[in-house]
Design a protein around this motif. Structure first.
Motif, PDB file in Angstrom:
ATOM      1  N   PHE A   1       8.851 -26.142  39.794  1.00 27.66           N
ATOM      2  CA  PHE A   1       8.902 -25.054  40.776  1.00 27.66           C
ATOM      3  C   PHE A   1       7.593 -24.275  40.664  1.00 27.66           C
ATOM      4  O   PHE A   1       7.233 -23.820  39.569  1.00 27.66           O
ATOM      5  CB  PHE A   1      10.119 -24.190  40.453  1.00 27.66           C
TER       6      PHE A   1
ATOM      7  N   HIS B   1      21.506 -21.772  41.545  1.00 31.46           N
ATOM      8  CA  HIS B   1      20.547 -21.073  40.680  1.00 31.46           C
ATOM      9  C   HIS B   1      21.289 -20.499  39.490  1.00 31.46           C
ATOM     10  O   HIS B   1      22.272 -19.766  39.659  1.00 31.46           O
ATOM     11  CB  HIS B   1      19.838 -19.937  41.437  1.00 31.46           C
TER      12      HIS B   1
ATOM     13  N   GLU C   1      16.718 -23.790  40.557  1.00 35.34           N
ATOM     14  CA  GLU C   1      16.112 -22.776  39.677  1.00 35.34           C
ATOM     15  C   GLU C   1      16.947 -22.698  38.412  1.00 35.34           C
ATOM     16  O   GLU C   1      18.144 -22.371  38.469  1.00 35.34           O
ATOM     17  CB  GLU C   1      16.028 -21.403  40.356  1.00 35.34           C
TER      18      GLU C   1
ATOM     19  N   GLU D   1       5.912 -21.158  42.502  1.00 33.47           N
ATOM     20  CA  GLU D   1       5.996 -20.069  43.479  1.00 33.47           C
ATOM     21  C   GLU D   1       4.681 -19.296  43.493  1.00 33.47           C
ATOM     22  O   GLU D   1       3.971 -19.243  42.477  1.00 33.47           O
ATOM     23  CB  GLU D   1       7.160 -19.144  43.094  1.00 33.47           C
TER      24      GLU D   1
ATOM     25  N   TYR E   1      20.030 -18.973  35.608  1.00 32.17           N
ATOM     26  CA  TYR E   1      19.053 -18.749  34.547  1.00 32.17           C
ATOM     27  C   TYR E   1      19.755 -18.445  33.227  1.00 32.17           C
ATOM     28  O   TYR E   1      20.830 -17.828  33.207  1.00 32.17           O
ATOM     29  CB  TYR E   1      18.145 -17.559  34.890  1.00 32.17           C
TER      30      TYR E   1
ATOM     31  N   LEU F   1       6.120 -12.041  35.606  1.00 32.68           N
ATOM     32  CA  LEU F   1       7.095 -12.882  34.884  1.00 32.68           C
ATOM     33  C   LEU F   1       6.434 -13.819  33.879  1.00 32.68           C
ATOM     34  O   LEU F   1       6.751 -15.019  33.816  1.00 32.68           O
ATOM     35  CB  LEU F   1       7.961 -13.675  35.871  1.00 32.68           C
TER      36      LEU F   1
ATOM     37  N   ASN G   1      16.113 -19.499  50.663  1.00 33.57           N
ATOM     38  CA  ASN G   1      16.211 -19.351  49.215  1.00 33.57           C
ATOM     39  C   ASN G   1      17.054 -18.114  48.914  1.00 33.57           C
ATOM     40  O   ASN G   1      16.797 -17.035  49.469  1.00 33.57           O
ATOM     41  CB  ASN G   1      14.818 -19.156  48.600  1.00 33.57           C
TER      42      ASN G   1
ATOM     43  N   GLY H   1      11.430 -19.851  46.020  1.00 34.36           N
ATOM     44  CA  GLY H   1      11.534 -18.507  45.559  1.00 34.36           C
ATOM     45  C   GLY H   1      11.566 -17.441  46.671  1.00 34.36           C
ATOM     46  O   GLY H   1      11.544 -17.724  47.863  1.00 34.36           O
TER      47      GLY H   1
HETATM   48  O1  AHR Z   1      11.896 -17.682  39.815  1.00 38.97           O
HETATM   49  C1  AHR Z   1      11.737 -16.331  40.103  1.00 38.97           C
HETATM   50  C2  AHR Z   1      12.700 -15.858  41.181  1.00 38.97           C
HETATM   51  O2  AHR Z   1      14.004 -15.974  40.744  1.00 38.97           O
HETATM   52  C3  AHR Z   1      12.688 -16.611  42.477  1.00 38.97           C
HETATM   53  O3  AHR Z   1      11.686 -16.192  43.338  1.00 38.97           O
HETATM   54  C4  AHR Z   1      14.029 -16.294  43.048  1.00 38.97           C
HETATM   55  O4  AHR Z   1      14.513 -17.304  43.895  1.00 38.97           O
HETATM   56  C5  AHR Z   1      14.889 -16.068  41.845  1.00 38.97           C
HETATM   57  O5  AHR Z   1      15.631 -14.912  41.944  1.00 38.97           O
END
Ligand code: AHR
Length: 522
Positions: free
Chosen positions: A50, A270, A327, A52, A272, A343, A199, A97
């Motif tokens: 990925f 998505h 993601e 962005e 994380y 980030l 997205n 993203g």
């Molecule tokens: O990966 C960073 C961000 O996380 C992306 O832009 C978004 O899709 C997600 O919330």
């Protein structure tokens, strides 16, 4: 924990040598691979990346410009290209993203010195120079041998704008847009393998209710056409945010009752490894509490996949629609002093294990999970590569992706593991996590993680019905779970070769604490 890991590091070189393990390892773990029951193919697209427009991910991480002193090919840095080629990146998701839902593609074509400066409000409010646009991205994926995963702007764009972009990219005809692409240097149509229809439409992509998104999806899926018949394009709808099933059900229900006028081939998920927002877990200098908590959080991927697959199965028992985890990865507290919204985070041996756990989970769900994209590729979140001007380093997570290359498009083989648990406070999980697969050449591969940061393990490996002779491959271990690679010491965490010969009718592998081992067995 730290002292114990340090103590282990002193004997680690002995453990990597062939022959019986002589250290104080636990010997209880056993692993059996059943080659008689091959399962689903591990789609190589689960190893997607990925990129962005965010912080130094694209600008500096990939693009330095043709006039840069950093060696480059048409503006794209050669060191990064070479590193990414080595991990056989199957696809790159771009331009976001959240950025994608504010991106207007026409700003990124034509002579670079005439492109407008726009804003990147999501990520630090910085200027977006638009020097890396459609042609630069397609050149980049071609240079690394990957395919394009393009996300179109549903949040603040229009169906007409998206339709035009797809025509510009893919038509072989001399339409006005086809001619414009040729005039901009690319007469041949481009191939777009994957198309993201928006997205996070539930969040930064427009805060849409599931029903509102579905009505948008039908329009965009109708008009964003692929005209390049040489490459079938998979359309990926926005799907769930973690455990929320609203989008999963709404999109799948709509798909089940679709008409001739629109279709999709996948929905995204998505998730994380973050635990709580804002991200607070440290990237370096952490202890076993953080290690165990983040590994445990990563293990939630398993139940999320089950939850969403169960809903998908109701509407699509033939598994025509792919679940694409586009993601995923560890989202940690930003590097102190790094720019707001960029980030940036370091990447440790713990993060390597987070990657391995996720990849194993995707492989176990290979029948439905046919794509995934780690966030993100360079300089952002759980990156493969970090750069500092002309310098580049490979992170522990990069090494994981390289070690797993043999699993791309390999056929899964069932694995049974007998081991005790890794326990820390209230957290407990299987100490050993493993997958096996057979590649196109008929070789059997095993990826096995020892998640216990305190104990080495000697594991015996069996393939039912076969007498194993040997195994060879690599082990990724580190002095500490928070060991990282730095520009001063870029190879602190790097895989080392491992070989094992069977003796006494058994093949044993020595697994250091908190390590990943990938071997072929024969
Ligand atoms: O990966 C960073 C961000 O996380 C992306 O832009 C978004 O899709 C997600 O919330």
């Amino acid at each position: 924990m730290t002292n114990r890991i340090r103590a282990f590091a002193c004997i680690a070189t002995v453990l990597w040598l062939p022959g019986p393990f002589a250290g104080a390892a636990d010997e209880s773990a056993r692993l059996t691979i059943d080659t008689s029951k091959p399962g689903a193919t591990i789609n190589r697209h689960i190893f997607g990346q990925f990129a962005e427009h965010l912080g130094r991910g694209v600008y500096e991480g990939i693009w330095v410009g043709p006039d840069s002193a950093i060696p480059n090919t048409r503006g794209i840095r050669n060191d990064v290209v070479a590193a990414l080629k080595a991990i056989k990146v199957p696809n790159v998701r771009w331009p976001g993203g959240c950025f994608a839902d504010e991106y207007h593609w026409r700003n990124g074509i034509g002579p670079r010195d005439r492109r407008p400066a726009t804003l990147n409000p999501n990520w630090g409010g910085v200027i977006e120079p638009n020097t890396f646009g459609t042609h630069e991205f397609m050149d980049f994926v071609q240079q690394i041998g990957a395919e394009a995963y393009v996300s179109i702007n549903v949040g603040s764009g229009s169906a007409a704008e998206a339709a035009d972009w797809l025509e510009y990219l893919t038509t072989p005809q001399p339409s006005a847009l086809g001619k414009q692409r040729a005039a901009n240097g690319h007469p041949e149509p481009y191939a777009v393998a994957l198309l993201g229809i928006g997205n996070e439409a539930w969040g930064c992509g427009g805060s849409m209710t599931p029903d509102h998104y579905v009505s948008q999806l039908k329009v965009y899926a109708r008009y964003a056409r692929n005209y390049n018949t040489a490459r079938k394009m998979q359309r990926i709808a926005v799907g769930p945010d973690g455990a929320d099933t609203g989008y999963t059900r709404a999109v799948m229900e709509a798909w089940k009752t679709r008409t001739w006028a629109w279709d999709i081939e996948g929905i995204s998920l998505h998730f994380y490894t973050v635990v709580k927002w804002p991200p607070a877990f440290k990237a370096t200098g952490f202890g076993e509490d953080d290690y165990a908590t983040l590994l445990n959080e990563t293990r939630r991927m398993e139940s999320l996949l089950r939850t969403h697959e169960a809903i998908m199965d109701q509407f699509d028992p033939e598994r025509k629609i792919a679940l694409v985890v586009d993601e995923w990865g560890a989202w940690l507290a930003a590097t102190p002093g790094s720019p707001e919204g960029f980030l940036e985070q370091q990447n440790s041996q713990r993060d390597a294990l987070i990657a391995a756990l996720n990849i194993n989970t995707f492989a176990r769900h290979a029948a439905r999970v046919r794509g995934a994209n780690i966030a993100q590729m360079v300089n952002v979140l759980q990156a493969m590569i970090l750069t500092d001007k002309a310098k580049m380093l490979l992170t522990p997570t990069y090494h994981v992706f390289r070690m797993y290359v043999p699993f791309q498009d390999a056929t899964t083989l069932p694995v049974t593991v007998t081991s005790d648990e890794y326990r820390h406070g209230d957290i407990h999980m299987p100490r050993i996590d493993a997958i096996a697969a057979r590649d196109a050449q008929g070789r059997t591969w095993l990826a096995v993680s020892n998640l216990d940061p305190d104990r080495a393990t000697r594991i015996s490996v069996d393939v039912a019905g076969t007498r194993l002779k040997r195994a060879h491959g690599e082990t990724l271990a580190a002095a500490r779970v928070d060991s990282v690679n730095t520009f001063e010491a870029p190879a602190s965490v790097a895989p080392k070769p491992i070989q094992a010969q069977a003796s006494g009718g058994a093949l044993r592998l020595a697994l250091p604490p908190a390590s990943l081992t990938v071997v072929s067995v024969e």
